[in-house]
Design a protein around this motif. Sequence first.
Motif, PDB file in Angstrom:
ATOM      1  N   SER A  36      -0.728  14.027  73.172  1.00  0.00           N
ATOM      2  CA  SER A  36       0.227  13.117  73.390  1.00  0.00           C
ATOM      3  C   SER A  36      -0.093  11.807  73.800  1.00  0.00           C
ATOM      4  O   SER A  36       0.651  11.061  74.187  1.00  0.00           O
ATOM      5  CB  SER A  36       1.280  14.077  74.331  1.00  0.00           C
ATOM      6  N   ASP A 283      16.608  13.094  80.204  1.00  0.00           N
ATOM      7  CA  ASP A 283      16.715  14.377  79.944  1.00  0.00           C
ATOM      8  C   ASP A 283      17.860  15.391  80.621  1.00  0.00           C
ATOM      9  O   ASP A 283      17.565  16.485  80.727  1.00  0.00           O
ATOM     10  CB  ASP A 283      15.460  15.189  79.862  1.00  0.00           C
ATOM     11  N   LYS A 317      12.320  24.083  76.006  1.00  0.00           N
ATOM     12  CA  LYS A 317      11.891  22.811  75.941  1.00  0.00           C
ATOM     13  C   LYS A 317      10.347  22.893  76.133  1.00  0.00           C
ATOM     14  O   LYS A 317       9.423  22.110  75.422  1.00  0.00           O
ATOM     15  CB  LYS A 317      11.982  22.122  77.088  1.00  0.00           C
ATOM     16  N   GLU A 323       4.956  19.071  71.135  1.00  0.00           N
ATOM     17  CA  GLU A 323       6.172  18.340  71.216  1.00  0.00           C
ATOM     18  C   GLU A 323       6.869  17.905  72.545  1.00  0.00           C
ATOM     19  O   GLU A 323       7.162  16.752  72.455  1.00  0.00           O
ATOM     20  CB  GLU A 323       7.398  19.240  70.229  1.00  0.00           C
ATOM     21  N   TYR A 324       6.684  18.680  73.445  1.00  0.00           N
ATOM     22  CA  TYR A 324       6.851  18.481  74.797  1.00  0.00           C
ATOM     23  C   TYR A 324       6.003  17.474  75.396  1.00  0.00           C
ATOM     24  O   TYR A 324       6.676  16.269  76.036  1.00  0.00           O
ATOM     25  CB  TYR A 324       7.144  19.586  75.792  1.00  0.00           C
ATOM     26  N   LYS A 326       4.621  14.742  73.814  1.00  0.00           N
ATOM     27  CA  LYS A 326       5.238  13.619  73.060  1.00  0.00           C
ATOM     28  C   LYS A 326       6.443  13.298  73.756  1.00  0.00           C
ATOM     29  O   LYS A 326       6.644  11.939  74.028  1.00  0.00           O
ATOM     30  CB  LYS A 326       5.129  13.615  71.681  1.00  0.00           C
ATOM     31  N   LYS A 327       7.315  13.915  73.907  1.00  0.00           N
ATOM     32  CA  LYS A 327       8.649  13.633  74.655  1.00  0.00           C
ATOM     33  C   LYS A 327       8.530  13.179  75.870  1.00  0.00           C
ATOM     34  O   LYS A 327       8.963  12.180  76.537  1.00  0.00           O
ATOM     35  CB  LYS A 327       9.454  14.765  74.575  1.00  0.00           C
ATOM     36  N   ALA A 330       6.979   9.643  75.543  1.00  0.00           N
ATOM     37  CA  ALA A 330       8.133   8.631  75.289  1.00  0.00           C
ATOM     38  C   ALA A 330       9.116   8.156  76.489  1.00  0.00           C
ATOM     39  O   ALA A 330       9.684   7.188  76.486  1.00  0.00           O
ATOM     40  CB  ALA A 330       9.103   9.319  73.922  1.00  0.00           C
ATOM     41  N   SER A 331       9.181   9.263  77.286  1.00  0.00           N
ATOM     42  CA  SER A 331      10.196   9.177  78.497  1.00  0.00           C
ATOM     43  C   SER A 331       9.526   7.966  79.396  1.00  0.00           C
ATOM     44  O   SER A 331      10.087   7.122  80.082  1.00  0.00           O
ATOM     45  CB  SER A 331      10.190  10.463  79.338  1.00  0.00           C
TER      46      SER A 331
END
Length: 338
Positions: A36, A283, A317, A323-324, A326-327, A330-331
């Motif tokens: 990530s 989130d 989540k 995926e988490y 990368k989220k 992005a945050s």
Amino acid sequence: MINYKGTLLPTSFATCSIGYKEAHTLPLKFLAISGSGFDGVELSMPDILAYGKVLNGKEPDPEDYDALVDIGKTIKAQAQEHRLKILMLQPFTNFEGWPKGSHEREDAFARATGWMRIMRAVGADIIQVGASDSLDISSSFDDLANDLAVLADLGAPWGLRIAYENWCWATHAPDWKHVWNIVQKADRPNIGLCLDTFQSAGGEWADPTTESGLIEGVYREQLEAKWKESLAELSRTVPPEKIYLLQISDAYKMDPPLEAKVNREGLRPKGQWSHDYRPLPYDGGYLPVEDFVNAVLRTGFKGWLSVEVFDSKAPGKYSDMAEYGKKAMASLEKLLQQ
């Protein structure tokens, strides 16, 4: 690394904040975190114990430091394989303030010595010390500082540093100003701060036991003014080199509010909130995270930004760690853009 106004800031992810302990082993966490775009990890003791069980078929005794050192060497190799720096070992709790000669003080320093052995094995140079929530410790900041100074001196020969963090439910040092006062009194070059968006905003601005989710008993304008004054003081008075890392998370507004009492484990409401209801920024939370990050950056801080979340409200989540991760990245990027 993440870009902030032309400066590249290193990024970290706490291993306790991603995946499921039973299903996701530490190497899988490293893979997701590295993939990530993160540069390092905060390594949690529960993850060391869990990985020890993977390696040896049973979870090691937390006080079997010979075994934990061996496990740590394997963890270091795994982190290097994924090009991750092990930034810090955490969470070291209820260390400071015990009466001299007490069993609790002896145990605290025995744990500290053992943890420092593990730090050297994994290649971490920071130990996170959370401000104690014990009711039986000294209220004297001089006593608390003296214990931290002794701890810093123990770690100094190996280049180890102490990151002291205000936990918003701590007995005597719940605010950043408290821990900064104690760090100044300790007066050691290898003691600094671990600042945290949740611990400060959740302590000075919010309250999980009220209907509003805010500290009540004052007008909203007074609350906001006091919060802004605190942030301005932080930016003005804390040298950036004394901030070893900034941990980042948000918090859910509790509906219904938590009961204003300790739970069965003896944990205070803000501690319960911290353990289970801290999502990523943007989130679903409501804390003024951007305010606190801005205040820290205004000090000139160019150190580690570290994601430390505990989001049991929506465990789904965590099911896809890639995926988490990368989220989470992005945050952070959105947070700095704001």
